[in-house]
Design an enzyme around this catalytic site. Sequence first.
Site, PDB file in Angstrom:
ATOM      1  CG  ASN A  95     -72.500 -63.373   9.918  1.00 26.25           C
ATOM      2  OD1 ASN A  95     -71.999 -63.857   8.910  1.00 26.25           O
ATOM      3  ND2 ASN A  95     -72.720 -62.060  10.055  1.00 26.25           N
ATOM      4  CE  LYS A 148     -56.852 -64.643  25.493  1.00 26.15           C
ATOM      5  NZ  LYS A 148     -55.893 -65.757  25.363  1.00 26.15           N
TER       6      LYS A 148
END
Length: 418
Positions: free
Chosen positions: A216, A295
């Site tokens: 955030n 990944k």
Amino acid sequence: MNQTTCSDGDSGGPRILVGVSGGIAAYKACELVRELRRRGCAVRVVMTAGAQAFVTPLTFQALSGEPVRTHLLDAEAESGMDHIALARWADHIVVAPASADLMARMAQGLADDLLTTLLLATAAPVTLAPAMNHRMWEHPATRANHTTLRERGVRFVGPDSGEQACSEQGAGRMAEPANITSALLDTTPGPLQGRRILITAGPTREPVDPVRYLGNRSSGRMGFAVAAAARDAGARVTLVHGPCELAVPPGVQAHAVETAAEMHAAVLEALEGTEVFIATAAVADYRPATPAAQKLKKTREDLTLELERTPDILADVARRVDGLAARPLLVGFAAETGNLREYARDKLVAKGLDLVAANRVDGGRGFGHGDNSLLCLWPDGERELPRQPKDRLARELITLIAERLQTHPANPSPTQGN
């Protein structure tokens, strides 16, 4: 508040020597001299060559009523030994602003101008009010110099966080002159003297794969400011923080974490003996259920992530406090984009809090900004703290928390010892 005042001349009582090093914050030292004089202090000023590029010696002479010293070897000053005379005269030395260069020279024991020479020659207490770009303050060399000077007994006031002259944001602003004056002269113990305060701050990062995460916009600035304000109020502060590009306030014990689970574990470990718990952190509510070990590659047009709830740190703390020797005051934060009072009151009741501080995170305030306002609610009252820089807002919040602690049903005595 009880205050120490200074007498003029040499008739007894403390005398303040103000050192001014180079930096744009040198103009604030003018107000510091005025404030000290207003409090009845005898003030003398020493300026470095860099300081004179920003403010003239004549300005400080007019404000202090005393000649300003600028040269190490002065034929007109007590047999040319002005640093010895000044070192003996001062009951307290404060350097404001204290630049990164000044701190480095002090740490190395250099004596290449009048100010650094008298800092070596004095037996008086020394206080520094640092002021520099936030990256200079956070640089490992400056942090090492800060640690070295503190270990030698040098006291620090600030720096504060906020917008700087370079238009960047961060820790490095010189503390306000009134706060420096209070640190030098006010003798009344702070309202949280000896209290153990546990604070969470910043965001958490929940890994999606080894290179990506859910997070955030929280910078941690409010939580770090609350930690500094609690420290200034006399508390012994533990700060558990997520990933933040901020310097830990001096005198605060910090634990860096990354995920909500790590923050949850660190908080519960530090909870015993805590007298006030302040949860300012913006903890992720959800995390990927199964983070990828490698990944993720762009092989599909869309991607669905299964999320699961993270530990509710504040709720778990509220459930566990009954088993502690004394119940701490529980303070939560509620960051909202609408229905501020309603959602904050719901959080206060649902989680069994003693106080909730609600703030808007839209419309140019909150995350990533240097100022904010707070709506503070408790079971039988509320108070609005107006929009202002976060360091000032944090001090007002700490004052309110100290007030609420006095009426806390399980209000324990301040913890003794370390």
